[in-house]
Design a protein around this motif. Structure first.
Motif, short mmCIF file in Angstrom:
data_model
loop_
_atom_site.label_atom_id
_atom_site.label_comp_id
_atom_site.label_asym_id
_atom_site.label_seq_id
_atom_site.Cartn_x
_atom_site.Cartn_y
_atom_site.Cartn_z
N GLY A 1 -7.41 -19.91 3.12
CA GLY A 1 -6.35 -21.11 3.60
C GLY A 1 -5.77 -20.76 4.83
O GLY A 1 -5.81 -19.70 5.45
N GLY A 2 -5.06 -21.80 5.19
CA GLY A 2 -4.32 -21.64 6.76
C GLY A 2 -4.84 -21.33 7.80
O GLY A 2 -6.16 -21.77 7.96
N THR A 3 -4.33 -21.06 8.65
CA THR A 3 -4.81 -20.72 9.92
C THR A 3 -5.77 -19.65 10.42
O THR A 3 -6.85 -19.59 11.14
N ARG A 4 -5.94 -18.80 9.49
CA ARG A 4 -6.67 -17.57 9.19
C ARG A 4 -7.99 -17.78 8.22
O ARG A 4 -8.84 -16.75 8.09
N SER B 1 8.50 -20.95 19.67
CA SER B 1 8.69 -20.87 18.44
C SER B 1 7.82 -19.69 17.77
O SER B 1 6.69 -19.28 18.25
N THR B 2 8.40 -18.98 16.77
CA THR B 2 7.59 -17.89 16.02
C THR B 2 7.33 -18.21 14.70
O THR B 2 7.71 -17.61 13.67
N ASP B 3 6.73 -19.32 14.51
CA ASP B 3 6.41 -20.02 13.33
C ASP B 3 5.14 -18.99 12.61
O ASP B 3 4.47 -18.50 13.59
N TYR B 4 5.12 -19.01 11.42
CA TYR B 4 3.79 -18.13 10.70
C TYR B 4 3.73 -18.48 9.50
O TYR B 4 4.44 -19.14 9.05
#
Length: 101
Positions: free
Chosen positions: A7-10, A51-54
């Motif tokens: 899932g997600g970016t990784r 921004s430091t979105d994670y």
């Protein structure tokens, strides 16, 4: 030990664990930074977003055909998306053990 992310970016990427000097420490969750936003240009003014979105990934053990493996799964990912991601990422994680029951 290789642990795949679902899932997600990784998604589909592998995170190595239990290597180096401290082989007994395993991260129960980790934060993955989101890619930076491209600059916005409006009437000769360039705006950069800093921004430091994670995204947060949590460690889970999944079983398929009696075989157990660790995976880092995006927090709050629905079960259907986990099952779909498992097809892509099953071979990327190292074997943890077997269920003989």
């Amino acid at each position: 030990m290789k642990i795949a992310c679902i899932g997600g970016t990784r998604h589909g990427k592998v995170k190595s664990a239990l290597e180096g000097f401290e082989k007994y420490k395993l991260d129960w969750e980790f934060k993955a930074d989101l890619p930076p936003q491209p600059p916005i240009v409006r009437s000769n003014v360039v705006t950069w977003t800093d921004s430091t979105d994670y995204q947060i990934y949590q460690l889970k053990v999944l079983k398929k055909n009696g075989e157990l493996k660790y995976f880092y799964i995006l927090k709050d990912l629905p079960r259907e998306e986990i099952e779909a991601g498992l097809i892509d990422c099953w071979e990327l994680s190292d074997n943890l053990g077997y269920d003989f029951d």
